[in-house]
Design an enzyme around this catalytic site. Structure first.
Site, mmCIF file in Angstrom:
data_model
loop_
_atom_site.group_PDB
_atom_site.id
_atom_site.type_symbol
_atom_site.label_atom_id
_atom_site.label_comp_id
_atom_site.label_asym_id
_atom_site.label_seq_id
_atom_site.Cartn_x
_atom_site.Cartn_y
_atom_site.Cartn_z
ATOM 1 N N LYS A 54 0.835 -1.207 0.000
ATOM 2 C CA LYS A 54 0.000 0.000 0.000
ATOM 3 C C LYS A 54 0.873 1.261 0.000
ATOM 4 O O LYS A 54 0.601 2.217 -0.726
ATOM 5 C CB LYS A 54 -0.942 -0.010 1.215
ATOM 6 C CG LYS A 54 -2.053 -1.062 1.092
ATOM 7 C CD LYS A 54 -2.855 -1.257 2.384
ATOM 8 C CE LYS A 54 -3.859 -2.401 2.225
ATOM 9 N NZ LYS A 54 -4.659 -2.672 3.428
ATOM 10 N N GLN A 98 -4.632 -1.768 9.685
ATOM 11 C CA GLN A 98 -4.570 -3.080 9.035
ATOM 12 C C GLN A 98 -5.171 -4.151 9.954
ATOM 13 O O GLN A 98 -4.852 -4.224 11.131
ATOM 14 C CB GLN A 98 -3.113 -3.413 8.682
ATOM 15 C CG GLN A 98 -2.931 -4.653 7.828
ATOM 16 C CD GLN A 98 -3.564 -4.533 6.438
ATOM 17 O OE1 GLN A 98 -3.634 -3.464 5.856
ATOM 18 N NE2 GLN A 98 -4.046 -5.641 5.916
ATOM 19 N N ASP A 121 -10.916 2.860 4.428
ATOM 20 C CA ASP A 121 -11.269 1.433 4.299
ATOM 21 C C ASP A 121 -12.785 1.243 4.300
ATOM 22 O O ASP A 121 -13.281 0.169 3.976
ATOM 23 C CB ASP A 121 -10.692 0.636 5.479
ATOM 24 C CG ASP A 121 -9.404 -0.083 5.116
ATOM 25 O OD1 ASP A 121 -9.266 -0.476 3.941
ATOM 26 O OD2 ASP A 121 -8.559 -0.265 6.007
HETATM 27 N N1 GUN Z 1 -7.218 -7.025 6.098
HETATM 28 C C1 GUN Z 1 -7.659 -7.730 5.030
HETATM 29 N N2 GUN Z 1 -8.176 -6.891 4.103
HETATM 30 C C2 GUN Z 1 -8.062 -5.648 4.591
HETATM 31 C C3 GUN Z 1 -8.407 -4.361 4.091
HETATM 32 O O1 GUN Z 1 -8.961 -4.182 2.994
HETATM 33 N N3 GUN Z 1 -8.100 -3.312 4.901
HETATM 34 C C4 GUN Z 1 -7.509 -3.477 6.110
HETATM 35 N N4 GUN Z 1 -7.277 -2.382 6.828
HETATM 36 N N5 GUN Z 1 -7.188 -4.638 6.607
HETATM 37 C C5 GUN Z 1 -7.453 -5.720 5.841
#
Ligand code: GUN
Length: 295
Positions: A54, A98, A121
């Site tokens: 990311k 995350q 998110d």
């Molecule tokens: N863990 C698995 N997928 C995601 C996501 O799209 N965002 C975040 N923050 N954590 C995740």
């Protein structure tokens, strides 16, 4: 019939190019650079990889990324205090925490602390609530579900009035993608581990979204001829012929499905790259909203 392969990697690259142009324009016209804060708790290898990807993607389009790495032992109070600092930081347009978080931390309590105008998110309960209501719109929709819709749109697959079957009811994919498809006037069916006669249900799908996390569970004869099959699964299966000893497969048995479907996403290279592209888009949208350029 052999399906058209939906090249998510190419579509995501195009979107990232569009975002880079918009970021450059914002800098030129408004003198601002969008910023994304990525909060990583602990040392899970998969989470570290996702966060690294990311941040790299941010750098490539000119978005500033701010890493907040906290030890596995961090308390919930300390984590929430860090989220509040980011809420108050004018250089931060997007905050992602995350997931998953360590067991001693209440995920719901932490996500509820994120400023909804920075919730890139789309996991804040208010954004999820708005996503789940008729006639309401969240400020941000979750990235993978948004990526699924974008893949359908950019491939020219109609959604309105179609039967969409969603395999899986997770908070991150299955439920939000169902709501987005419903907002686009699809007729939705959500399947899960207790669904009876699964292949019979999936065979009615014009659009089949597989997000159950079971390697190659969806077989060719589960698919309606000509359907659009969107495979969100990422599963590692042993493969001694690979250097790493494993390879990644989706929730759909690709070789069988591509002989029946009209459109299909590969794994890897389908939905995966779209998730990060949508995170960048949400971050850009966050800054544009703060500048009053979008609603
Ligand atoms: N863990 C698995 N997928 C995601 C996501 O799209 N965002 C975040 N923050 N954590 C995740």
């Amino acid at each position: 019939m052999t399906a058209q392969i939906i090249d998510g990697k190419a579509i995501a690259a195009k979107i990232r190019g569009e975002i880079a142009q918009e970021v450059a324009k914002l800098k030129e016209e408004h003198g601002v650079v969008p910023g994304l804060a990525a909060v990583l708790v602990g040392e899970r290898k998969d989470s570290q990889t996702y966060v690294r990807m990311k941040k790299k993607a941010c750098a490539e389009v000119g978005i500033k990324s701010i890493g907040v790495d906290l030890p596995e032992s961090v308390s919930q109070e300390e984590l929430i205090a860090r989220v509040r600092e980011l809420n108050a930081d004018p250089e931060v347009d997007g905050i992602l925490v995350q997931l998953p978080l360590p067991d001693h931390i209440n995920e719901e309590a932490v996500l509820a602390e994120i400023d909804i105008t920075k919730d890139v998110d789309g996991f804040h309960p208010i954004n999820i609530g708005r996503l789940s209501m008729k006639g309401r719109k969240p400020l941000f929709a979750p990235c993978t579900p948004r990526g699924v819709i974008e893949l359908l749109d950019r491939t020219g697959i109609e959604i309105e009035g179609k039967n969409a079957v969603i395999l899986g009811r997770s908070n991150i994919v299955g439920l939000p993608v169902s709501m987005l498809l419903l907002h686009r006037n699809a007729t939705i069916t959500i399947c899960h581990s207790r669904t009876k006669n699964l292949p019979e249900v999936t065979r009615r799908a014009d659009i089949l979204v597989a997000a159950i996390g079971r390697a190659e569970m969806v077989r060719g004869d589960w698919i309606k001829p000509g359907a659009a099959v969107i495979d969100v699964g990422v599963n590692a299966v042993d493969d001694p012929s690979k250097k790493k000893g494993y390879r990644l497969v989706g929730d759909v048995k690709f070789d069988e499905a591509k002989e029946v479907a009209g459109y299909i996403t590969p794994v890897p290279g389908g939905v995966g790259p779209m998730t990060i592209a949508m995170l960048l888009k949400n971050t850009l949208d966050g800054r544009k909203r703060r500048l009053g350029l979008i609603e």
